[in-house]
Design a protein around this motif. Structure first.
Motif, PDB file in Angstrom:
ATOM      1  N   GLU A 299      -1.944  -1.876   5.576  1.00 33.62           N
ATOM      2  CA  GLU A 299      -0.828  -1.766   6.518  1.00 33.62           C
ATOM      3  C   GLU A 299       0.479  -1.517   5.769  1.00 33.62           C
ATOM      4  O   GLU A 299       1.311  -0.718   6.204  1.00 33.62           O
ATOM      5  N   LEU A 300       0.651  -2.192   4.640  1.00 28.36           N
ATOM      6  CA  LEU A 300       1.841  -1.952   3.822  1.00 28.36           C
ATOM      7  C   LEU A 300       1.908  -0.492   3.384  1.00 28.36           C
ATOM      8  O   LEU A 300       2.972   0.140   3.436  1.00 28.36           O
ATOM      9  N   ALA A 302       0.581   2.060   4.814  1.00 28.01           N
ATOM     10  CA  ALA A 302       0.863   2.919   5.967  1.00 28.01           C
ATOM     11  C   ALA A 302       2.342   2.890   6.339  1.00 28.01           C
ATOM     12  O   ALA A 302       2.863   3.864   6.913  1.00 28.01           O
ATOM     13  N   GLU A 303       3.032   1.805   6.017  1.00 28.08           N
ATOM     14  CA  GLU A 303       4.443   1.636   6.396  1.00 28.08           C
ATOM     15  C   GLU A 303       5.403   1.888   5.236  1.00 28.08           C
ATOM     16  O   GLU A 303       6.603   1.645   5.373  1.00 28.08           O
ATOM     17  N   TRP A 304       4.917   2.395   4.124  1.00 29.03           N
ATOM     18  CA  TRP A 304       5.758   2.419   2.929  1.00 29.03           C
ATOM     19  C   TRP A 304       6.992   3.291   3.084  1.00 29.03           C
ATOM     20  O   TRP A 304       8.065   2.975   2.548  1.00 29.03           O
ATOM     21  N   GLN A 305       6.899   4.391   3.841  1.00 31.20           N
ATOM     22  CA  GLN A 305       8.076   5.240   4.027  1.00 31.20           C
ATOM     23  C   GLN A 305       9.176   4.499   4.780  1.00 31.20           C
ATOM     24  O   GLN A 305      10.358   4.612   4.466  1.00 31.20           O
ATOM     25  N   ARG A 306       8.778   3.712   5.787  1.00 32.30           N
ATOM     26  CA  ARG A 306       9.765   2.932   6.541  1.00 32.30           C
ATOM     27  C   ARG A 306      10.348   1.825   5.662  1.00 32.30           C
ATOM     28  O   ARG A 306      11.551   1.540   5.729  1.00 32.30           O
ATOM     29  N   ILE A 307       9.491   1.201   4.855  1.00 33.50           N
ATOM     30  CA  ILE A 307       9.975   0.177   3.926  1.00 33.50           C
ATOM     31  C   ILE A 307      10.954   0.795   2.927  1.00 33.50           C
ATOM     32  O   ILE A 307      12.009   0.229   2.632  1.00 33.50           O
ATOM     33  N   GLU A 310      14.305   1.331   4.567  1.00 34.70           N
ATOM     34  CA  GLU A 310      15.095   0.097   4.642  1.00 34.70           C
ATOM     35  C   GLU A 310      15.661  -0.258   3.268  1.00 34.70           C
ATOM     36  O   GLU A 310      16.812  -0.706   3.161  1.00 34.70           O
ATOM     37  N   ARG A 359      11.570  -4.412   9.513  1.00 35.46           N
ATOM     38  CA  ARG A 359      10.145  -4.070   9.524  1.00 35.46           C
ATOM     39  C   ARG A 359       9.437  -4.676   8.315  1.00 35.46           C
ATOM     40  O   ARG A 359       8.332  -5.207   8.436  1.00 35.46           O
ATOM     41  N   THR A 360      10.072  -4.599   7.160  1.00 33.50           N
ATOM     42  CA  THR A 360       9.486  -5.173   5.947  1.00 33.50           C
ATOM     43  C   THR A 360       9.243  -6.670   6.125  1.00 33.50           C
ATOM     44  O   THR A 360       8.152  -7.183   5.839  1.00 33.50           O
ATOM     45  N   ILE A 363       6.361  -7.475   8.613  1.00 39.89           N
ATOM     46  CA  ILE A 363       5.028  -7.308   8.023  1.00 39.89           C
ATOM     47  C   ILE A 363       4.706  -8.496   7.126  1.00 39.89           C
ATOM     48  O   ILE A 363       3.612  -9.070   7.187  1.00 39.89           O
TER      49      ILE A 363
END
Length: 489
Positions: A299-300, A302-307, A310, A359-360, A363
């Motif tokens: 999941e991390l 998959a979300e790395w661009q959003r992280i 931020e 978001r970070t 998660i």
């Protein structure tokens, strides 16, 4: 009569606790107490002094750490000494016999106050323990400076060293330790020389990590080696001894010490490259773990661009990104700068972190092994952004415990960055997680030309079941603060 009733009421707890060496029966025959005041004493003042010393000598004569705490007896002996000092008036007016009596009383009282502090620590009463150490220190200092020396001089020196360390007087503690080693070459005094030398070396600012640190850690290695030859097999001594070798860049020496620990203390460590100060047997010992084994790592990723988005919105100034704390700051040895932006745990303004990295943080809080780690270790760093400047080399070192693992999510990864855990080097990749056990020896090299940033997360080792976590934390805290070894000659 009233005195007998008072005796029974006051000494019952002591009698129940006296199984350790059975002293309460003779205490019960001699004293009656009421609200802290002695009602009746049927023995002489000389015997009154002898009985607390008997309690102390029983403790000091032990050849191994005591399995049952004699705290009740020690506290009682201190109250006897306070109520019945064998002297009056000012020291300068003492006769020769009174000088001896005063010195012996001071030595016995100071040593017993220190012993009380040690066993209060064992009982988890840390604030009361520090009060006992503070009470002991001036008495112990007077014993050490007295002429002639008392029969408790060697023990008083050991105990005074620890009190000085607790009060932050490291140079004074080292001076006393080296002086004492010349008089009494005991393994415990030698170990204290090593411990205080390590502390001095670790607390030197990075710019002084040259001759002074080499001298401090070299002195520590010599002291631990001499203590090992006299009395081998003390687990925590191996931790400090191996640390001193690693701080001297002598990894071969650290491995040799670890092999000795594995041989002489079965179960304390299992691998020469895994040298934490707190080790729980039975957990899988592997330097690297596969990120695919943890669903939340995917999941991390998959979300790395959003992280990353931020992260890029954060203030890049030094106020928001402080340098790492304590011993970690010295790992770079002036080769570069290691900064962090805390998200969970020590140094984190969590309300601000949630606002700036929502978001970070969401998660991280959703991962049970992470959020529960933060819950149990609020004063340790659970999650943060870690930033290294080009040229940084973090020297080989081991983390403090094998009960957690570490995950790095690559955010900004230039070419030339790599990490070694155990014998194996790996590279970070942007948007990918790596998972490792930082209780294994590890080091980092940044030979690139841009800043490297990872999201660092600490979480419970999967072999640590939730129902064991509180017990493990308690044992770790007890091991860290335990000073019962200083009672051994």
């Amino acid at each position: 009569d009233a005195g007998t009733m008072c005796l029974k009421a006051r000494l019952l707890p002591v009698c129940k606790a006296s199984r350790w060496f059975g002293c309460a029966p003779w205490l019960a025959r001699r004293y009656c107490w009421n609200d802290g005041r002695r009602l009746h004493c049927v023995r002489s003042a000389e015997i009154e002094q002898t009985e607390p010393r008997a309690i102390l000598q029983q403790i000091l004569a032990s050849k191994a750490p005591l399995q049952v705490s004699p705290l009740a007896e020690v506290t009682y002996a201190l109250s006897v000494l306070q109520a019945c000092p064998p002297f009056t008036g000012q020291p300068e007016n003492d006769s020769a016999n009174q000088q001896v009596a005063r010195a012996e009383w001071t030595a016995t009282y100071g040593c017993l106050a220190y012993v009380e502090g040690v066993f209060l620590q064992e009982a988890g009463q840390h604030q009361q323990a520090m009060h006992s150490f503070a009470r002991a220190c001036p008495h112990l200092a007077r014993v050490i400076s007295s002429v002639p020396r008392t029969s408790l001089d060697e023990a008083a020196r050991r105990f005074c060293m620890v009190c000085l360390i607790y009060s932050g007087q490291l140079e004074e503690a080292l001076q006393l330790a080296e002086e004492s080693a010349a008089f009494y070459c005991s393994p415990t005094i030698l170990r204290l020389v090593g411990e205080v030398s390590n502390l001095i070396g670790l607390r030197l600012p990075p710019q002084e990590h040259t001759t002074k640190s080499t001298s401090a850690f070299g002195r520590a290695c010599s002291a631990f080696q001499a203590a090992e030859q006299m009395r081998p097999g003390h687990p925590q001594a191996y931790v400090s001894w191996a640390l001193a070798h690693s701080m001297l860049h002598d990894l071969a020496g650290a491995y040799k010490v670890a092999e000795q620990a594995i041989c002489k203390c079965p179960g304390f460590w299992v691998h020469a490259m895994q040298r934490p100060s707190h080790f729980v047997p039975g957990l899988l010992s592997s330097p690297w773990h596969e990120a695919e084994s943890f669903a939340w790592a995917q999941e991390l990723e998959a979300e790395w661009q959003r992280i990353k988005s931020e992260l890029e919105g954060l203030d890049g100034g030094t106020a928001a990104w402080p340098e790492v704390r304590g011993h970690d700051r010295n790992l770079a040895q002036g080769t570069g700068i290691w900064r962090e932006f805390p998200l969970l745990g020590l140094g984190a303004s969590e309300a601000s972190a949630r606002k700036r990295c929502p978001r970070t943080c969401a998660i991280l809080q959703s991962i049970e092994a992470v959020s529960d780690h933060h819950k149990h270790f609020p004063h340790e760093e659970t999650a943060l952004f870690s930033r290294l400047t080009p040229g940084t080399h973090l020297r080989p070192h081991c983390g403090p415990t094998n009960t957690h693992l570490t995950c790095h999510l690559g955010i900004t990864i230039p070419d030339g960055c790599k990490i070694r855990v155990g014998h194996e080097w790996r590279n970070w990749e942007e948007g990918k997680c790596i998972v490792f056990d930082d209780s294994f020896e590890h080091e980092v090299r940044h030979d690139g030309n841009r800043t490297r940033i990872v999201l660092l997360i600490r979480f419970w080792h999967p072999d640590v079941l939730p129902q064991r976590r509180a017990e493990i934390i308690a044992s770790k805290d007890k091991e860290r603060k335990a000073k019962t070894w200083t009672l051994l000659h």
